[in-house]
Enzyme design. Structure first.
Site, PDB file in Angstrom:
ATOM      1  CG  ASN A 104      28.818  37.203  82.952  1.00  0.00           C
ATOM      2  OD1 ASN A 104      29.253  36.551  81.998  1.00  0.00           O
ATOM      3  ND2 ASN A 104      29.466  38.224  83.469  1.00  0.00           N
ATOM      4  CB  SER A 130      34.554  37.769  77.671  1.00  0.00           C
ATOM      5  OG  SER A 130      35.538  38.427  78.463  1.00  0.00           O
ATOM      6  CE  LYS A 184      32.093  36.347  79.904  1.00  0.00           C
ATOM      7  NZ  LYS A 184      32.071  36.893  81.223  1.00  0.00           N
ATOM      8  CG  HIS A 187      36.671  34.327  80.274  1.00  0.00           C
ATOM      9  ND1 HIS A 187      36.208  35.430  80.987  1.00  0.00           N
ATOM     10  CD2 HIS A 187      37.588  34.808  79.407  1.00  0.00           C
ATOM     11  CE1 HIS A 187      36.817  36.517  80.562  1.00  0.00           C
ATOM     12  NE2 HIS A 187      37.661  36.168  79.589  1.00  0.00           N
ATOM     13  CG  ASN A 188      33.662  35.853  84.029  1.00  0.00           C
ATOM     14  OD1 ASN A 188      34.069  35.906  82.874  1.00  0.00           O
ATOM     15  ND2 ASN A 188      32.698  36.612  84.467  1.00  0.00           N
ATOM     16  CD  GLU A 191      37.213  38.745  84.452  1.00  0.00           C
ATOM     17  OE1 GLU A 191      36.844  38.460  83.304  1.00  0.00           O
ATOM     18  OE2 GLU A 191      36.486  39.391  85.238  1.00  0.00           O
TER      19      GLU A 191
HETATM   20  C1  6PG Z   1      34.042  39.847  80.947  1.00  0.00           C
HETATM   21  C2  6PG Z   1      33.934  40.141  82.420  1.00  0.00           C
HETATM   22  C3  6PG Z   1      32.544  40.534  82.751  1.00  0.00           C
HETATM   23  C4  6PG Z   1      32.411  41.244  84.067  1.00  0.00           C
HETATM   24  C5  6PG Z   1      32.509  40.333  85.228  1.00  0.00           C
HETATM   25  C6  6PG Z   1      32.933  41.040  86.480  1.00  0.00           C
HETATM   26  O1  6PG Z   1      34.406  38.735  80.639  1.00  0.00           O
HETATM   27  O2  6PG Z   1      33.758  40.754  80.161  1.00  0.00           O
HETATM   28  O3  6PG Z   1      34.286  39.009  83.151  1.00  0.00           O
HETATM   29  O4  6PG Z   1      31.764  39.402  82.601  1.00  0.00           O
HETATM   30  O5  6PG Z   1      33.295  42.285  84.167  1.00  0.00           O
HETATM   31  O6  6PG Z   1      31.245  39.794  85.398  1.00  0.00           O
HETATM   32  O7  6PG Z   1      32.698  40.142  87.470  1.00  0.00           O
HETATM   33  P1  6PG Z   1      32.792  40.486  88.974  1.00  0.00           P
HETATM   34  O8  6PG Z   1      31.876  41.647  89.230  1.00  0.00           O
HETATM   35  O9  6PG Z   1      32.341  39.232  89.648  1.00  0.00           O
HETATM   36  O10 6PG Z   1      34.212  40.835  89.221  1.00  0.00           O
END
Ligand code: 6PG
Length: 476
Positions: A104, A130, A184, A187-188, A191
């Protein structure tokens, strides 16, 4: 022995699972880990897949085991460790070999690494992966940024390991240099917003309607059969239904309310601000995680300020209110995704990536953490109206906003009246209300700026007069 199709460095949780996935799909893979003991252990545990795996103890051996031009996935902790690993690897590589950072990474690091290799004959791919551990093992969503030629070298193997939505593989080349890691990151960010809004709705059910974790689990279970169907709703039902083996209480009630964050949400908010694009849902979610971490301060403030006087949410029709919560969550989700896509669209212009919006929505439909049927609707909207200024003005989403924003309004007002924090849901409402209003209130801001700083304004009648009659107030 036949050379490996691809190599992978870093046999931590994500790297091991990705390597097994690659091997299982019939690709021969060379693997290397900083500690040789881990490489050995990984190989020993690979069972039937051993025949596809070449465990290597040294970097020389590892590089020699891969067919040139060599694609080498680096799956280690993001940051300085990636630069160090690249430095160690570089002397052994040959022209056209490809280093692929699958962590990441901040896309700015990816741009820097890509540029640094530009005239060296080597290439760099920044690849967002992801789906967590499970996704890495059985099918992640993969966002690739790099040269088109380097993509062609890895397309076959990545397509073989990616998640499939119906038969469509959830992998795509999204553009040059930092495109994959930027997408990505967003995406996060989305998320974060999705998770925060789910947590806010959980808060209304728990603290407003006084429902137990298992009752709330049942609500999410129902919602997962409807328009909110998604991986995050599915796992929310599961986490709410789980029992703590130590206390016997609902697991969720035993978990401290302090959320961690590794940076991608914050980067999304920062990059959105850098480009002047509102991403209020993501910003609210990042801020909510930060405030969650001030546990001691919050407890002290509760003692000093107390909670608002209304203890329980008084709703005349509980079932109708729960329906409203479902619609409000959908409306909030639309706001967050609209903002995320608007940020990507601005970045695409800023960095010359030409990001394919329908493709991004497509490769997020399966494999990744935000996967949902909702993303299929976004794919459709951007395919039908590729030039739409914003997701919420595409015909399908405009209809959804009109249908759900009443519920969002009722939910946000009820929460506000009862002191239940809903910063991300409220941000979506503020976004809709600001974005859809042709005549806003920035005329007052322009007048104020002109009053104290002679900054000037444009007039509604287009007349060539740009300052107000403030008299001595001007520059005062
Ligand atoms: C994914 C997730 C992955 C990870 C995050 C968690 O897409 O598979 O987003 O990348 O679980 O990095 O991020 P945090 O620790 O910042 O919540």
């Amino acid at each position: 022995m036949a050379q490996a199709e691809i190599g992978l460095i870093g046999l931590g949780v994500m790297g091991s699972n990705l390597a097994l996935n690659i091997a299982e799909k019939g690709n021969r893979i060379a693997v290397f880990n900083r500690t040789a003991a881990r490489t050995k252990e990984f190989y020993e545990e690979a069972g039937d897949l051993k025949g596809q795996i070449v465990p290597c103890e040294t970097i020389e051996e590892f590089v020699a085991a891969i067919r040139p031009p060599r694609p080498i996935i680096i799956m280690i902790q993001a940051g300085a460790a990636v630069d160090q690993q690249m430095e160690l690897l570089r002397p052994y590589l040959e022209k056209n070999d490809i280093m692929i950072d699958a962590g990441n990474a901040n896309f700015r690091d990816t741009m820097r690494r890509f540029d640094a290799l530009k005239d060296s004959g080597l290439t760099f791919i920044g690849m967002g992966v992801s789906g967590g551990e499970e996704g890495a093992r059985h099918g992640p969503s993969i966002m690739v940024g790099g040269t088109e030629d380097s993509w062609k070298r890895v397309e076959k193997v990545l397509t073989s390991i990616a998640a499939k939505y119906n038969d469509d593989p959830c992998v795509a080349w999204l553009g040059e240099n930092g495109a994959g890691h930027f997408v990505k990151t967003i995406h996060n960010g989305i998320e974060y917003a999705d998770m925060q809004m789910i947590a806010e709705i959980y808060g209304i059910l728990r603290d407003g309607l006084k429902m137990s974790a298992s009752e709330i689990a049942a609500v999410f279970g129902e919602w997962n059969k409807g328009r909110l169907e998604s991986y995050l709703i599915e796992i929310t039902e599961k986490v709410l239904a789980a029992r703590d083996p130590i206390s016997g209480n609902p697991m969720v009630d035993m978990i401290l309310d302090k959320a961690g964050q590794k940076g991608t949400g914050k980067w999304s908010a920062i990059e959105a601000q850098n480009m002047g694009v509102p991403a209020t849902g993501i910003e609210a979610a990042v801020a909510a995680r930060s405030i969650s971490s001030f546990k001691g301060e919050r407890e002290a403030a509760e003692t000093i300020l107390g909670l608002p006087a209304v203890p329980a949410l008084a709703v005349a029709d509980r079932a109708a209110f729960i329906k409203d919560l479902e619609s409000a969550l959908l409306a909030g989700k639309i706001g967050a995704y609209a903002q995320g896509f608007a940020v990507m669209s601005a970045a695409s212009k800023e960095y010359g990536w030409n990001l394919p919006m329908p493709t991004i929505a497509k490769i997020w439909r399966a494999g990744c953490i935000i996967r949902s049927q909702f993303l299929d609707a976004i794919t459709g909207a951007f395919t039908k109206t590729p030039d739409a200024a914003n997701l919420i003005v595409t015909p399908a989403f405009a209809d959804m906003v009109k249908e759900t924003d009443g519920a969002l309004r009722r939910v946000v007002s009820a929460a506000a009246l009862h002191g239940l924090p809903v910063p991300a849901l409220a941000s979506a409402l503020g976004y809709f209300d600001s974005y859809r209003r042709g005549r806003g209130t920035a005329n007052v801001i322009q007048a104020q700026r002109d009053f104290f700083g002679a900054h000037g304004f444009d007039r509604v009648d287009g007349a060539d007069s740009h300052h107000g009659p403030w008299g001595s107030g001007l520059n005062g």
